[in-house]
Design a protein around this motif. Sequence first.
Motif, mmCIF file in Angstrom:
data_model
loop_
_atom_site.group_PDB
_atom_site.id
_atom_site.type_symbol
_atom_site.label_atom_id
_atom_site.label_comp_id
_atom_site.label_asym_id
_atom_site.label_seq_id
_atom_site.Cartn_x
_atom_site.Cartn_y
_atom_site.Cartn_z
ATOM 1 N N HIS A 18 0.829 -1.207 0.000
ATOM 2 C CA HIS A 18 0.000 0.000 0.000
ATOM 3 C C HIS A 18 0.866 1.260 0.000
ATOM 4 O O HIS A 18 0.674 2.171 -0.818
ATOM 5 C CB HIS A 18 -0.930 -0.037 1.210
ATOM 6 C CG HIS A 18 -2.148 0.798 1.067
ATOM 7 N ND1 HIS A 18 -3.061 0.931 2.076
ATOM 8 C CD2 HIS A 18 -2.631 1.565 0.060
ATOM 9 C CE1 HIS A 18 -4.040 1.736 1.679
ATOM 10 N NE2 HIS A 18 -3.794 2.127 0.468
ATOM 11 N N ASN A 21 3.145 1.485 -3.239
ATOM 12 C CA ASN A 21 2.325 1.767 -4.412
ATOM 13 C C ASN A 21 1.880 3.224 -4.414
ATOM 14 O O ASN A 21 1.980 3.912 -5.431
ATOM 15 C CB ASN A 21 1.126 0.830 -4.470
ATOM 16 C CG ASN A 21 0.189 1.157 -5.605
ATOM 17 O OD1 ASN A 21 -0.611 2.091 -5.501
ATOM 18 N ND2 ASN A 21 0.275 0.407 -6.691
ATOM 19 N N TRP A 22 1.368 3.701 -3.275
ATOM 20 C CA TRP A 22 0.874 5.071 -3.210
ATOM 21 C C TRP A 22 1.980 6.083 -3.469
ATOM 22 O O TRP A 22 1.806 7.039 -4.214
ATOM 23 C CB TRP A 22 0.223 5.331 -1.841
ATOM 24 C CG TRP A 22 -1.234 5.568 -1.970
ATOM 25 C CD1 TRP A 22 -2.181 4.648 -2.304
ATOM 26 C CD2 TRP A 22 -1.910 6.802 -1.799
ATOM 27 N NE1 TRP A 22 -3.412 5.245 -2.332
ATOM 28 C CE2 TRP A 22 -3.279 6.574 -2.027
ATOM 29 C CE3 TRP A 22 -1.504 8.085 -1.473
ATOM 30 C CZ2 TRP A 22 -4.222 7.571 -1.943
ATOM 31 C CZ3 TRP A 22 -2.456 9.081 -1.379
ATOM 32 C CH2 TRP A 22 -3.805 8.811 -1.626
ATOM 33 N N TYR A 96 -3.861 -2.625 -5.800
ATOM 34 C CA TYR A 96 -2.541 -2.090 -5.498
ATOM 35 C C TYR A 96 -1.484 -3.148 -5.791
ATOM 36 O O TYR A 96 -1.489 -4.220 -5.197
ATOM 37 C CB TYR A 96 -2.448 -1.689 -4.017
ATOM 38 C CG TYR A 96 -3.481 -0.668 -3.621
ATOM 39 C CD1 TYR A 96 -3.222 0.689 -3.775
ATOM 40 C CD2 TYR A 96 -4.726 -1.058 -3.119
ATOM 41 C CE1 TYR A 96 -4.173 1.635 -3.427
ATOM 42 C CE2 TYR A 96 -5.673 -0.109 -2.775
ATOM 43 C CZ TYR A 96 -5.398 1.221 -2.927
ATOM 44 O OH TYR A 96 -6.336 2.164 -2.589
#
Length: 180
Positions: A18, A21-22, A96
């Motif tokens: 998470h 990816n963000w 994701y």
Amino acid sequence: MQIREAGLKDAPGIAKVHVDNWISTYNDVFPAHVFETWTYENREERWKKSLPKAVSGGTMTYVAEEEGEIAAFALAGTTRDARLRMRYTGEFYGIYVHPDFQRQGLGRKLMESCAEHLASQGHKRAALWVIENNKEQPFFEKMGGEVVYEAPVEIGGNNYKNIAYGWEDVQRLLNHEKLN
């Protein structure tokens, strides 16, 4: 690569995917201060609290695992947004893929798993929200999503567009049809 339902023990791996990816996706979009709370520890705690709900009551979370490492995850369930709910009863809450595992078909496989879950819950149509300038927007279009709604969203003190993609027939994803 194995795709399976997520469990509480997956929280650390999901958190890593998470965060990475963000940051990879939005590093050039959001101001730096937005990422100050995006730490592995912070996200792991959030996932430990939310994961039990993310695998119950019509919601499902899947992970893609490679040699014991979480490489990607996706969530789906009933549409949360009232503006979309009249037409799109199902929602892909998020897909994701860790930057090290992108472009290997994991997003497609996870989306298919989520579509199977949505269909099993009686959802014929589904939507997914992404923030403008998400570099993965072409993926959602390739998967057959069409822009169906836009709404303002504030992140880090700045205004952005939240873009909803819609799929009129979840079954197309289940049939592995060649999309676009």
